[in-house]
Design an enzyme around this catalytic site. Structure first.
Site, PDB file in Angstrom:
ATOM      1  CE  LYS A 155      -0.830   1.316   4.883  1.00  0.00           C
ATOM      2  NZ  LYS A 155      -0.488   2.463   4.986  1.00  0.00           N
ATOM      3  CG  ASP A 184      -4.928  -4.171   4.541  1.00  0.00           C
ATOM      4  OD1 ASP A 184      -4.448  -4.608   5.707  1.00  0.00           O
ATOM      5  OD2 ASP A 184      -5.613  -3.430   4.146  1.00  0.00           O
ATOM      6  CG  HIS A 185       0.477  -4.896   8.238  1.00  0.00           C
ATOM      7  ND1 HIS A 185       0.171  -3.457   8.031  1.00  0.00           N
ATOM      8  CD2 HIS A 185       0.547  -4.908   9.645  1.00  0.00           C
ATOM      9  CE1 HIS A 185       0.247  -2.813   9.025  1.00  0.00           C
ATOM     10  NE2 HIS A 185       0.291  -3.411  10.071  1.00  0.00           N
ATOM     11  CE  LYS A 189      -2.056  -6.148  12.739  1.00  0.00           C
ATOM     12  NZ  LYS A 189      -1.031  -5.721  13.306  1.00  0.00           N
ATOM     13  CG  ASP A 242      -1.038   5.545   7.437  1.00  0.00           C
ATOM     14  OD1 ASP A 242      -0.173   5.208   6.583  1.00  0.00           O
ATOM     15  OD2 ASP A 242      -0.740   5.601   8.691  1.00  0.00           O
ATOM     16  CG  HIS A 247      -4.393  -1.284   7.800  1.00  0.00           C
ATOM     17  ND1 HIS A 247      -4.031  -2.049   6.949  1.00  0.00           N
ATOM     18  CD2 HIS A 247      -3.416  -0.510   8.099  1.00  0.00           C
ATOM     19  CE1 HIS A 247      -2.551  -1.815   6.403  1.00  0.00           C
ATOM     20  NE2 HIS A 247      -2.322  -0.768   7.370  1.00  0.00           N
ATOM     21  CE  LYS A 348       0.498   7.116  12.360  1.00  0.00           C
ATOM     22  NZ  LYS A 348       0.975   5.754  12.521  1.00  0.00           N
TER      23      LYS A 348
HETATM   24  C1  BG6 Z   1       0.573   1.228   8.472  1.00  0.00           C
HETATM   25  C2  BG6 Z   1       0.594   2.760   8.550  1.00  0.00           C
HETATM   26  O1  BG6 Z   1       0.069   0.606   7.494  1.00  0.00           O
HETATM   27  O2  BG6 Z   1       0.251   0.606   9.630  1.00  0.00           O
HETATM   28  C3  BG6 Z   1       1.362   3.078   9.812  1.00  0.00           C
HETATM   29  O3  BG6 Z   1       1.206   3.119   7.381  1.00  0.00           O
HETATM   30  C4  BG6 Z   1       0.669   2.163  11.041  1.00  0.00           C
HETATM   31  O4  BG6 Z   1       1.365   4.357   9.898  1.00  0.00           O
HETATM   32  C5  BG6 Z   1       0.876   0.874  10.909  1.00  0.00           C
HETATM   33  O5  BG6 Z   1       1.652   2.704  12.176  1.00  0.00           O
HETATM   34  C6  BG6 Z   1       0.052   0.297  12.169  1.00  0.00           C
HETATM   35  O6  BG6 Z   1       0.388  -1.140  11.718  1.00  0.00           O
HETATM   36  P1  BG6 Z   1       0.243  -2.137  13.326  1.00  0.00           P
HETATM   37  O7  BG6 Z   1       0.591  -3.428  12.892  1.00  0.00           O
HETATM   38  O8  BG6 Z   1       1.170  -1.611  14.289  1.00  0.00           O
HETATM   39  O9  BG6 Z   1      -0.918  -1.875  13.999  1.00  0.00           O
END
Ligand code: BG6
Length: 510
Positions: A155, A184-185, A189, A242, A247, A348
Site C-alpha cells: 500500500k 494489507d498486513h 493478523k 493511511d 486496514h 496516532k
Molecule cells: C501502517 C501505517 O500501514 O500500519 C502506519 O502506514 C501504522 O502509519 C501501521 O503505524 C500500524 O500497524 P500495526 O500493525 O502496528 O497496527
C-alpha cells in the site's frame, strides 16, 4: 502443510526500510521454521550501489531489526539464510532496461534450480509501480512460459478512487489480476482472520449478527506513537488514507460480510467486496459534517516528557491540515445491517496502542429486572485485534443476595493460552500464502476501488466542504473533546486499556 513451489523472491526497493524491518525478518523466521522451499533465493533490487555481501550485512548481520533474534538463533541457520540473499544494483534509477537484471535472475534460477518461478515484491514508493511493471514486461520478465510470475504490491494502492483505478489498470496491463497480490498486513493478523472463524465456525454468534440484535458496532484503532520518522509521507496521506481506507475497511468488510459459500479465496473475496459496496456513500455536506470528525495532535507534556505536536514533527508542513485522528459514523445499506450505525476511529498519539472491534448488542426486548442499575450497559462482544489478543463477552449475572440485582461479568479468552502454537507475524503468514498461490488474505482490485469510493467524498469534504473543522487534541488523550458527539444518545467510545478486560466495574469468571 501445503507444498511451496521452488521459487525466487525479487524485492524492488531492497535497500529501503520495509525490507530490513519486515520482509527479511519474516523470511528468516520462515526459513528457521522450515517453511521455505528446498530451492529458493532472494534477489534484492534497488538504486543503491551494493553488492551481495553489503546487502547481507545491511539487512541481516548488521540490521538493527534483527539484533535480538540473531543472538537467540542457531548460527548455522542464520548462515544458511545469508547464503540465500543476493543483490542487483539497477544503477541509480528504476526506469531503466531490466535486461541486466534478467541475466542475473536467470543465472541464479539456473544455479539454484528454482524452475523460473518468480515472485516480484514492489516495496518502493507507489509512483514507481507502473514503471517497474512496464520494464518487467519489456524484458519479458512477466512471461509465464518458464515458471509462474506473481507480483506483491505494498500500500498505498492509490491516493483516491481515480488514482487507484489508474494504478490497477496500469498493473493489469502487464500482469493479470490473478497474478497481483495487494498486501494489507492487517489481514495477516491472526486475530483479524479470527473474525471469520468467530462468525462462521460457531452457531452461537451468527444468528444474532444482524439488525435484530445488534445495536451498533464500534471499531477502534489507536496508536501511542506519533508519525515517527515518516512525517513527509504521512503529511501527504493522513489517518483516513493511511489506516482507514485499507486496514480498517478490511476489518469492516469481515464484520459486515454475508457468509461465504466456502473458504475458497474468491468466495471470501466476493462477499467482502459486496459488503464494501453496501457502505452508504455520504455525499452531502450536512451528513459529512455530522458523521465525520477529524483532528490533529497538539503538543503536550506527559509524565514529565514534552511531546511534540503534529505540526512540529520533522517533514510536516507547520500549517498542515492533515488529520492524525479520524472518526467516521456510517451505515451499511443491506438487509442485515439496515439502521445499525458503525463507528470507526483511528488515530496516532493516543493513550495506548490498541485495536478492537466491539459488537454492542441491544438491551433485552422486554426487561423484567427493572432495578438492576444496568442502565445502558449492554451485552458486548469485544474482539481484541491487538495487543492482549483475545475475545471478551460481557453479560449480566445475578449479584448474590435478595432480589435481582444484576452485575456485568466478563468471559474472556486469550490467544496466549494457545501457547503451543507459534503465532506467525503478519508478514510471515502473508508471504507464505503468496508463495503458495493463496490470495485469500490479499485485497482484490474491486475491493480496493469499493473502499476508495466510500472514502473519496469524505476526503473531498475535508478538503473543500462547508463548515469543516480541524480539532486539536493533546498528544496522549483519547482524541478531541467532541469525539463522543458522533455517538447517539448517551453513548461514548469504549476507551480501552492495554489489557482486554481493563474496564471499571467488572468481575472475571475464569
Ligand atoms: C501502517 C501505517 O500501514 O500500519 C502506519 O502506514 C501504522 O502509519 C501501521 O503505524 C500500524 O500497524 P500495526 O500493525 O502496528 O497496527
Amino acid at each position: 502443510m501445503i507444498k511451496v513451489d521452488n521459487q525466487a523472491l525479487v524485492i524492488f526497493g531492497a535497500s529501503g526500510d520495509l525490507t530490513a524491518r519486515k520482509l527479511i525478518p519474516a523470511l528468516l523466521h520462515l526459513h528457521a521454521a522450515g517453511h521455505l522451499p528446498n530451492h529458493f533465493f532472494i534477489l534484492g533490487v534497488g538504486r543503491s550501489a551494493l553488492n551481495d555481501s553489503d546487502f547481507r550485512k545491511q539487512v541481516l548481520w548488521e540490521s538493527p531489526y534483527l539484533k535480538p533474534n540473531l543472538r537467540d538463533m542457531d548460527g548455522k541457520v542464520v548462515e544458511e539464510f545469508a547464503q540465500l540473499l543476493f543483490y542487483q544494483d539497477l544503477g541509480g534509477a528504476y526506469d531503466v532496461s531490466y535486461l541486466k537484471l534478467k541475466e542475473r535472475l536467470y543465472a541464479l534460477h539456473g544455479e539454484r534450480e528454482t524452475a523460473g518461478n518468480t515472485m516480484y515484491y514492489f516495496s518502493t514508493p507507489p509512483t514507481l509501480y507502473e514503471t517497474m511493471a512496464r520494464q518487467l514486461n519489456e524484458a519479458a520478465l512477466n512471461s509465464q512460459e518458464n515458471g509462474w510470475k506473481r507480483l506483491i504490491v505494498e500500500k498505498p494502492f492509490g491516493y483516491s478512487l481515480e488514482t487507484a483505478k489508474a494504478l490497477n489498470a496500469g498493473l493489469q496491463r502487464y500482469f493479470s489480476e490473478e497474478q497481483i497480490y495487494r498486501i494489507d498486513h492487517y489481514l495477516g493478523k491472526e486475530t483479524v482472520q479470527n473474525v471469520l472463524v468467530t462468525r462462521f465456525a460457531n452457531s452461537i454468534f451468527e444468528p444474532l449478527w444482524n439488525r435484530n440484535y445488534i445495536h451498533h458496532i464500534e471499531i477502534t484503532n489507536a496508536e501511542q506513537v506519533g508519525v515517527e520518522k515518516r512525517g513527509g509521507y504521512y503529511d501527504t496521506s493522513g489517518a483516513l488514507r493511511d489506516m482507514f481506507q485499507n486496514h480498517l475497511l478490511q476489518i469492516v468488510s469481515l464484520v459486515a460480510m454475508e457468509p461465504p459459500i466456502s473458504d475458497a479465496p474468491e468466495d471470501i473475496r466476493n462477499e467482502k467486496v459486496k459488503a464494501l459496496r453496501s457502505l452508504r456513500i455520504m455525499n452531502d455536506d450536512e451528513t459529512l459534517h455530522a458523521h465525520t470528525i477529524r483532528a490533529q495532535y497538539i503538543p503536550s507534556v506527559a509524565q514529565g516528557t514534552n511531546i511534540k505536536g503534529y505540526r512540529e514533527e520533522e517533514g510536516v508542513d507547520p500549517q498542515s491540515t492533515t488529520e492524525t485522528y479520524a472518526a467516521i459514523k456510517f451505515f451499511v445499506d443491506n438487509w442485515r445491517w439496515e439502521g445499525v450505525p458503525f463507528y470507526v476511529r483511528t488515530a496516532k498519539r493516543m493513550p495506548t496502542k490498541v485495536t478492537e472491534v466491539v459488537i454492542h448488542f441491544k438491551t433485552p426486548h422486554h426487561q423484567i429486572f427493572k432495578d438492576t442499575g444496568l442502565g445502558d450497559r449492554d451485552n458486548k462482544l469485544v474482539i481484541r485485534i491487538q495487543p492482549d489478543e483475545g475475545i471478551l463477552i460481557k453479560f449480566g449475572v445475578k449479584v448474590p443476595g435478595q432480589g435481582f440485582k444484576v452485575e456485568r461479568a466478563n468471559l474472556d479468552f486469550y490467544y496466549k493460552s494457545l501457547a503451543q502454537h507459534h503465532i506467525m507475524d503478519a508478514y510471515e503468514r502473508l508471504l507464505l500464502d503468496a508463495m503458495q498461490g493463496d490470495a485469500t488474505l490479499y485485497a482484490r482490485a474491486d475491493e480496493v476501488e469499493a473502499a476508495w469510493a466510500f472514502v473519496d467524498p469524505i476526503l473531498d469534504y475535508w478538503a473543500t466542504g462547508k463548515d469543516v473543522r480541524m480539532y486539536g487534541y493533546a498528544a496522549g488523550v483519547w482524541g478531541p473533546e467532541n469525539a463522543d458527539n458522533l455517538i447517539e444518545g448517551n453513548g461514548q467510545w469504549r476507551n480501552p486499556g492495554p489489557n482486554l478486560t481493563d474496564d471499571p466495574g467488572y468481575c472475571v469468571i475464569c
